[in-house]
Motif scaffolding. Structure first.
Motif, PDB file in Angstrom:
ATOM      1  N   SER A 164      42.297  52.741  33.615  1.00  0.00           N
ATOM      2  CA  SER A 164      43.532  51.948  33.612  1.00  0.00           C
ATOM      3  C   SER A 164      43.981  51.627  35.032  1.00  0.00           C
ATOM      4  N   ALA A 167      41.728  49.028  36.438  1.00  0.00           N
ATOM      5  CA  ALA A 167      41.990  47.736  35.806  1.00  0.00           C
ATOM      6  C   ALA A 167      43.229  47.085  36.410  1.00  0.00           C
ATOM      7  N   VAL A 168      44.291  47.857  36.605  1.00  0.00           N
ATOM      8  CA  VAL A 168      45.500  47.311  37.235  1.00  0.00           C
ATOM      9  C   VAL A 168      45.194  46.869  38.666  1.00  0.00           C
ATOM     10  N   TYR A 170      42.349  45.768  39.934  1.00  0.00           N
ATOM     11  CA  TYR A 170      41.614  44.506  39.935  1.00  0.00           C
ATOM     12  C   TYR A 170      42.449  43.353  39.383  1.00  0.00           C
ATOM     13  N   PHE A 171      43.380  43.630  38.478  1.00  0.00           N
ATOM     14  CA  PHE A 171      44.288  42.581  38.015  1.00  0.00           C
ATOM     15  C   PHE A 171      45.175  42.098  39.167  1.00  0.00           C
ATOM     16  N   TYR A 174      43.117  40.039  41.493  1.00  0.00           N
ATOM     17  CA  TYR A 174      42.867  38.716  40.931  1.00  0.00           C
ATOM     18  C   TYR A 174      44.127  37.854  41.019  1.00  0.00           C
ATOM     19  N   TYR A 175      45.268  38.425  40.710  1.00  0.00           N
ATOM     20  CA  TYR A 175      46.530  37.685  40.764  1.00  0.00           C
ATOM     21  C   TYR A 175      46.821  37.191  42.181  1.00  0.00           C
ATOM     22  N   ASP A 182      37.035  39.655  40.800  1.00  0.00           N
ATOM     23  CA  ASP A 182      38.127  40.576  40.461  1.00  0.00           C
ATOM     24  C   ASP A 182      38.517  40.426  39.001  1.00  0.00           C
ATOM     25  N   ALA A 183      38.494  39.199  38.477  1.00  0.00           N
ATOM     26  CA  ALA A 183      38.832  38.970  37.069  1.00  0.00           C
ATOM     27  C   ALA A 183      37.795  39.642  36.165  1.00  0.00           C
ATOM     28  N   TRP A 186      38.365  43.356  36.237  1.00  0.00           N
ATOM     29  CA  TRP A 186      39.565  43.681  35.501  1.00  0.00           C
ATOM     30  C   TRP A 186      39.236  43.803  34.053  1.00  0.00           C
TER      31      TRP A 186
END
Length: 186
Positions: A164, A167-168, A170-171, A174-175, A182-183, A186
């Motif tokens: 988790s 994942a955050v 890489y999110f 990406y953002y 990165d997407a 994620w």
């Protein structure tokens, strides 16, 4: 190493100055803090697992399911427990290495906790961009009582926390940067 520790012209001239130069270069590299955090987390997990006197209730279920998996197959493991993937990983590691089920489980959790700890340092670096303060993140995650209390347990939650956090991370990357790699991570 430049900075307030040692003047660059003093480097290598005396023992105290050379030690300070070495410390300065070690403390200022975030990669070194990342590796140090990972290794320290592994050492803490090994210590806590080595001093644990009993296996927690959930851990007994995971170990028994891992044994069932190796003796009777994955169908028996799924009949014992709906989500036996952690147990399957324990059984696989036991089979490959010859370690006890308990040692295999603690090793998996130790690696996941080390990856979680390193991920926290990377996340801190990504969101703060403060130079030379990565040791703060390392100290916070390594001294966290909630996390350290779980180091002696055999639980699957650690894998969830680790994945988790990454994942955050890489999110957020990406953002901020819009990179497809990165997407995908994620």
């Amino acid at each position: 190493a430049r900075g307030w520790f040692v003047r660059s012209e003093d480097r290598g001239q005396s023992f105290p100055n050379s030690v300070l130069c070495l410390l300065s270069s070690v403390l200022c590299s975030w990669h070194r803090w990342l590796y140090l955090t990972f290794l320290t987390s592994l050492a803490l997990s090994a210590y806590k697992a080595g001093t644990a006197s009993t296996v927690n209730n959930d851990g007994l279920l995971y170990l028994h399911t891992a044994q069932l998996f190796l003796e009777q197959g994955s169908k028996a493991a799924f009949q014992q427990f709906n989500w036996p993937f952690f147990s399957l990983l324990i059984g696989w590691l036991h089979q490959v290495t010859g370690w006890s089920y308990e040692t295999a489980a603690h090793s998996i959790n130790a690696l996941l906790l080390a990856a979680l700890s390193a991920g926290f340092v990377v996340f801190y670096r990504d969101i703060t961009d403060r130079r030379g303060r990565w040791w703060i993140a390392a100290v916070i995650i390594l001294l966290s009582p909630q996390l350290n209390d779980y180091r002696s347990y055999i639980v699957r939650d650690i894998g969830y926390w680790c994945l988790s956090l990454w994942a955050v991370l890489y999110f957020v990357r990406y953002y901020r940067q819009g990179r497809w790699l990165d997407a995908l991570a994620w």
